[in-house]
Scaffold this active site. Structure first.
Site: not given
Length: 248
Positions: A10, A12, A93, A95, A163, A169, A208
Site C-alpha cells: 500500500n 498510500k 484502512h 488511516e 492492522e 509505521g 511495521s
C-alpha cells in the site's frame, strides 16, 4: 485449510510515474514465487500506468467511494478504478478511519460497492493503542468485523487485514501471541457471520512488516499474508517479504 499467502503493498499518498520502476523487480519476484499472491495498491493517478507497466502484478486502489456514481466531488467509484486497471481495492484502512472519520458501516458499503463492480476487497480492522491498553482490542476488532463484513463475503474476492493502528509505521509490532489471539478471534467471528466460507478467507497482518520480521510473522497460525505500508515503496524492502512468504 491451506490458504495461499498474499503479500499486498500500500503506497498510500506516495509515488510518481518515475517510482513505478520499483514495480519491475517486484513483478519478477512475484513470478519467481508461484505459491504466493502479490498485490500492490497505488494512488488513483498511478493505477493505469502501473497496470500497463506490470500486467502480471495485481494492481489495486487504496480506497473507493460507496456510490456507483453521483454528485460526490473529489471521490472515485469502484467502476472508475476498475476501468483504470485495478483488480482490487483496500477499504476501511485505519488511516481513513482516523483522518477521514470513516466508520465500519462506511467500510461495509465500500466493500459491497467494490464487489458489485467485480473488484476484490481487502478490508482492514484494528485497535488504537488506547483501546489495547484498556484491554479492549479483542472487542474492538470483533465489532469492526461484525459491522464491516458483507453477508456474501467469501475467499474468492474478500480478504481481511488486521492492522493494529499503533503499529503502523512505528516499527513496533504486537507479540506473536497477541497476533495469534486476534487472528484466531477474527476467524471465529467470520465463521459466525458467513459460516464455512470463513475458512477460505485470508487474514493478513499489517503494521511495521519488514523483510527481517516477515518470516516470523507469516508463520503465526491464521496469518495468511501481510499488508505492507512503508516497506512496499521500494523493491529492495518489498521483495524480501515476498521471498519470506514463498519460503513458508
Amino acid at each position: 485449510m491451506a490458504r495461499r499467502k498474499l503479500v499486498a503493498g500500500n503506497w498510500k499518498m506516495n509515488g510518481s510515474r518515475a517510482a513505478l520502476a520499483e514495480l519491475d523487480a517486484m513483478a519478477r519476484a512475484a513470478e519467481a514465487a508461484p505459491n504466493v499472491d502479490v498485490a500492490m495498491a497505488v494512488p488513483f493517478t498511478l493505477i493505469g500506468p502501473a497496470a500497463e507497466r506490470v500486467p502480471g502484478l495485481s494492481i489495486g486502489a487504496e480506497d473507493v467511494h460507496e456510490a456507483d456514481s453521483g454528485a460526490h466531488t473529489g471521490c472515485v467509484s469502484a467502476a472508475m478504478v476498475k476501468e483504470a486497471g485495478a483488480r482490487f481495492t483496500i477499504v476501511g484502512h485505519s488511516e481513513r478511519r482516523a483522518d477521514q472519520g470513516e466508520t465500519s458501516q462506511d467500510a461495509w458499503a465500500k466493500a459491497a460497492a467494490a464487489h458489485r463492480q467485480g473488484l476484490n476487497v481487502i478490508l482492514c480492522c484494528g485497535e488504537t493503542e488506547a483501546e489495547r491498553n484498556a484491554g479492549r482490542a479483542e472487542r474492538v476488532v470483533q465489532a469492526q468485523i461484525e459491522k464491516s463484513v458483507p453477508d456474501n463475503a467469501d475467499g474468492s474476492w474478500f480478504t481481511l487485514a488486521y492492522e493494529p493502528r499503533w503499529a503502523i509505521g512505528t516499527g513496533r509490532t504486537p507479540t506473536l501471541d497477541e497476533i495469534a489471539t486476534i487472528h484466531s478471534i477474527a476467524r471465529a467471528k467470520l465463521r459466525m457471520l458467513i459460516g464455512d466460507a470463513a475458512d477460505g478467507v485470508r487474514i493478513l497482518y499489517g503494521g511495521s512488516v519488514t523483510g527481517e520480521n516477515a518470516a516470523t510473522l507469516l508463520a503465526v497460525e491464521n496469518v495468511d499474508g501481510a499488508l505492507v505500508g512503508g516497506a512496499s515503496l521500494t523493491a529492495a524492502k518489498f521483495v524480501p517479504i515476498i521471498e519470506a512468504a514463498a519460503g513458508l
